[in-house]
Design a protein around this motif. Structure first.
Motif, mmCIF file in Angstrom:
data_model
loop_
_atom_site.group_PDB
_atom_site.id
_atom_site.type_symbol
_atom_site.label_atom_id
_atom_site.label_comp_id
_atom_site.label_asym_id
_atom_site.label_seq_id
_atom_site.Cartn_x
_atom_site.Cartn_y
_atom_site.Cartn_z
ATOM 1 N N LEU A 1 35.665 17.978 77.630
ATOM 2 C CA LEU A 1 35.798 19.307 77.047
ATOM 3 C C LEU A 1 35.071 19.357 75.700
ATOM 4 O O LEU A 1 34.344 20.322 75.408
ATOM 5 C CB LEU A 1 37.279 19.658 76.852
ATOM 6 C CG LEU A 1 37.575 20.937 76.059
ATOM 7 C CD1 LEU A 1 36.999 22.166 76.759
ATOM 8 C CD2 LEU A 1 39.076 21.097 75.841
ATOM 9 N N ALA A 2 35.240 18.320 74.898
ATOM 10 C CA ALA A 2 34.579 18.271 73.590
ATOM 11 C C ALA A 2 33.062 18.292 73.748
ATOM 12 O O ALA A 2 32.356 18.971 73.001
ATOM 13 C CB ALA A 2 35.016 17.022 72.825
ATOM 14 N N ALA A 3 32.536 17.552 74.736
ATOM 15 C CA ALA A 3 31.093 17.525 74.973
ATOM 16 C C ALA A 3 30.586 18.908 75.348
ATOM 17 O O ALA A 3 29.523 19.349 74.884
ATOM 18 C CB ALA A 3 30.772 16.520 76.069
ATOM 19 N N THR A 4 31.343 19.603 76.178
ATOM 20 C CA THR A 4 30.950 20.939 76.626
ATOM 21 C C THR A 4 30.929 21.920 75.465
ATOM 22 O O THR A 4 30.034 22.764 75.355
ATOM 23 C CB THR A 4 31.922 21.431 77.712
ATOM 24 O OG1 THR A 4 31.949 20.476 78.783
ATOM 25 C CG2 THR A 4 31.495 22.770 78.277
ATOM 26 N N LEU A 5 31.908 21.818 74.576
ATOM 27 C CA LEU A 5 31.969 22.704 73.414
ATOM 28 C C LEU A 5 30.947 22.318 72.350
ATOM 29 O O LEU A 5 30.346 23.182 71.701
ATOM 30 C CB LEU A 5 33.377 22.680 72.817
ATOM 31 C CG LEU A 5 34.506 23.264 73.678
ATOM 32 C CD1 LEU A 5 35.852 23.037 73.013
ATOM 33 C CD2 LEU A 5 34.285 24.752 73.935
ATOM 34 N N ALA A 6 30.741 21.015 72.167
ATOM 35 C CA ALA A 6 29.872 20.539 71.089
ATOM 36 C C ALA A 6 28.454 21.062 71.230
ATOM 37 O O ALA A 6 27.829 21.483 70.241
ATOM 38 C CB ALA A 6 29.868 19.014 71.056
ATOM 39 N N GLU A 7 27.921 21.039 72.459
ATOM 40 C CA GLU A 7 26.536 21.458 72.640
ATOM 41 C C GLU A 7 26.375 22.975 72.558
ATOM 42 O O GLU A 7 25.281 23.470 72.300
ATOM 43 C CB GLU A 7 25.991 20.935 73.960
ATOM 44 C CG GLU A 7 26.620 21.539 75.198
ATOM 45 C CD GLU A 7 26.096 20.905 76.476
ATOM 46 O OE1 GLU A 7 25.872 21.641 77.434
ATOM 47 O OE2 GLU A 7 25.899 19.667 76.500
ATOM 48 N N GLN B 1 16.994 19.208 80.890
ATOM 49 C CA GLN B 1 15.822 19.534 80.083
ATOM 50 C C GLN B 1 16.233 20.620 79.074
ATOM 51 O O GLN B 1 17.144 21.405 79.345
ATOM 52 C CB GLN B 1 14.691 20.085 80.966
ATOM 53 C CG GLN B 1 14.130 19.098 81.966
ATOM 54 C CD GLN B 1 13.351 17.965 81.323
ATOM 55 O OE1 GLN B 1 12.819 18.143 80.233
ATOM 56 N NE2 GLN B 1 13.307 16.812 81.982
ATOM 57 N N PRO B 2 15.569 20.663 77.931
ATOM 58 C CA PRO B 2 15.843 21.759 76.987
ATOM 59 C C PRO B 2 15.514 23.107 77.643
ATOM 60 O O PRO B 2 14.459 23.256 78.254
ATOM 61 C CB PRO B 2 14.915 21.467 75.812
ATOM 62 C CG PRO B 2 14.591 20.012 75.924
ATOM 63 C CD PRO B 2 14.594 19.698 77.395
ATOM 64 N N VAL B 3 16.400 24.057 77.507
ATOM 65 C CA VAL B 3 16.203 25.361 78.124
ATOM 66 C C VAL B 3 15.000 26.081 77.535
ATOM 67 O O VAL B 3 14.252 26.774 78.224
ATOM 68 C CB VAL B 3 17.472 26.229 77.969
ATOM 69 C CG1 VAL B 3 17.214 27.671 78.411
ATOM 70 C CG2 VAL B 3 18.619 25.642 78.769
ATOM 71 N N ASP B 4 14.774 25.871 76.239
ATOM 72 C CA ASP B 4 13.682 26.585 75.564
ATOM 73 C C ASP B 4 12.348 25.844 75.644
ATOM 74 O O ASP B 4 11.432 26.127 74.890
ATOM 75 C CB ASP B 4 14.040 26.848 74.100
ATOM 76 C CG ASP B 4 14.378 25.581 73.355
ATOM 77 O OD1 ASP B 4 14.738 25.663 72.167
ATOM 78 O OD2 ASP B 4 14.307 24.477 73.961
ATOM 79 N N GLY B 5 12.277 24.891 76.550
ATOM 80 C CA GLY B 5 10.965 24.286 76.742
ATOM 81 C C GLY B 5 10.944 22.795 76.675
ATOM 82 O O GLY B 5 9.923 22.246 77.001
ATOM 83 N N PRO C 1 21.887 24.959 75.239
ATOM 84 C CA PRO C 1 20.453 24.676 75.102
ATOM 85 C C PRO C 1 19.918 23.729 76.172
ATOM 86 O O PRO C 1 18.744 23.357 76.123
ATOM 87 C CB PRO C 1 20.362 24.042 73.711
ATOM 88 C CG PRO C 1 21.690 23.386 73.520
ATOM 89 C CD PRO C 1 22.687 24.268 74.214
ATOM 90 N N TRP C 2 20.759 23.345 77.144
ATOM 91 C CA TRP C 2 20.341 22.355 78.139
ATOM 92 C C TRP C 2 20.452 22.915 79.548
ATOM 93 O O TRP C 2 21.367 23.677 79.858
ATOM 94 C CB TRP C 2 21.187 21.084 78.005
ATOM 95 C CG TRP C 2 20.995 20.441 76.679
ATOM 96 C CD1 TRP C 2 21.778 20.560 75.572
ATOM 97 C CD2 TRP C 2 19.885 19.626 76.292
ATOM 98 N NE1 TRP C 2 21.250 19.865 74.529
ATOM 99 C CE2 TRP C 2 20.076 19.271 74.935
ATOM 100 C CE3 TRP C 2 18.760 19.136 76.952
ATOM 101 C CZ2 TRP C 2 19.196 18.470 74.234
ATOM 102 C CZ3 TRP C 2 17.866 18.338 76.252
ATOM 103 C CH2 TRP C 2 18.091 18.011 74.914
ATOM 104 N N SER C 3 19.522 22.499 80.381
ATOM 105 C CA SER C 3 19.490 22.968 81.766
ATOM 106 C C SER C 3 20.508 22.219 82.626
ATOM 107 O O SER C 3 21.014 21.164 82.244
ATOM 108 C CB SER C 3 18.091 22.758 82.356
ATOM 109 O OG SER C 3 17.806 21.367 82.467
#
Length: 241
Positions: A117-123, A237-241, A177-179
């Motif tokens: 849960l922390a990982a999901t919120l942190a990003e 992958q980063p969503v923004d490229g 920010p991650w795919s």
């Protein structure tokens, strides 16, 4: 919405009637021993947790995972470390099931679902400190300690179920920010299958002609759920490229 849901869950954990640990829980379907190991299926199937946990920890060194930043890496790292520790705690419990041993099964489990849960919120919330991760992890551990002292299992159930609910809300409501984060729904879906196998422990054992129990399958399927999580991290992958 996330904060409100968390507050409601915290209140419910101590307002609702207490829940005691049913002693029938310790009566698993497959009690066969082999090679000097009692309850062989339920004990040795925990190796799947150890394997996936170690694979997950090794994947944290990949450049694509390191790019998330240290807070996210710490959270996912604790998730996979908790999974590896669950292998030992669960095996210890299933060797001779009892309330006293079940504590050591549930303690590392809290270090799986609370850090996840922390990982999901942190990003999504761009945490800049490990303090929230530490707080959530200690909260999960405290729920197990509270049950061990008072006999009330409700806060543990709320922590486990509530972490899943909050994780779902975070995935649905907050951008990342991650795919590949939609795979978290697959992780939870596979885990629900594992939960169903656990509930049908004796039924599965009977249907398989006494060859394998639902709880043994539960361990294997739950490990598969975290393998899906591992693949998500490897392919992100980063969503923004």
């Amino acid at each position: 919405m996330l904060a409100l849901a968390g507050i409601v869950l915290a209140i419910a954990a101590f307002v609702l009637p207490p829940v005691a640990q049913p002693q029938a829980y310790h009566g698993f379907a497959d009690s066969r021993g082999w090679l000097g190991i009692p309850n062989f299926g339920d004990v040795t199937s925990n190796l799947a947790f150890l394997l996936v946990g170690l694979l997950g920890l090794s994947a944290l060194r990949l450049p694509g995972v390191q790019a998330m930043g240290k807070i996210n890496v710490h959270a996912y790292g604790l998730t996979f470390a908790g999974l590896a520790l669950t292998a030992f705690g669960s095996a210890y419990y299933h060797w001779a099931p009892s309330d006293a041993r079940l504590v050591w099964d549930r303690l590392p489990m809290t270090l799986v679902f609370m850090p996840l849960l922390a990982a999901t919120l942190a990003e999504r919330l761009r945490w800049r400190s490990d303090v929230p991760l530490l707080g959530l992890s200690l909260l999960g551990v405290a729920c197990v300690v509270y049950w061990n002292i008072t006999g009330n299992l409700l806060p543990y159930f709320v922590a486990q179920g509530g972490s899943i609910l909050l994780l779902l809300l975070a995935v649905a409501l907050l951008p990342t920010p991650w795919s590949g984060r939609s795979r978290l729904f697959a992780v939870l879906g596979v885990y629900l299958v594992a939960f169903a196998c656990e509930q049908g422990d004796k039924l599965v054992f009977q249907a398989s002609g006494g060859s394998i129990s639902g709880h043994t399958i539960k361990h294997l399927v739950a490990a598969l759920a975290f393998y899906v999580l591992l693949r998500m991290l490897r392919r992100q992958q980063p969503v923004d490229g």
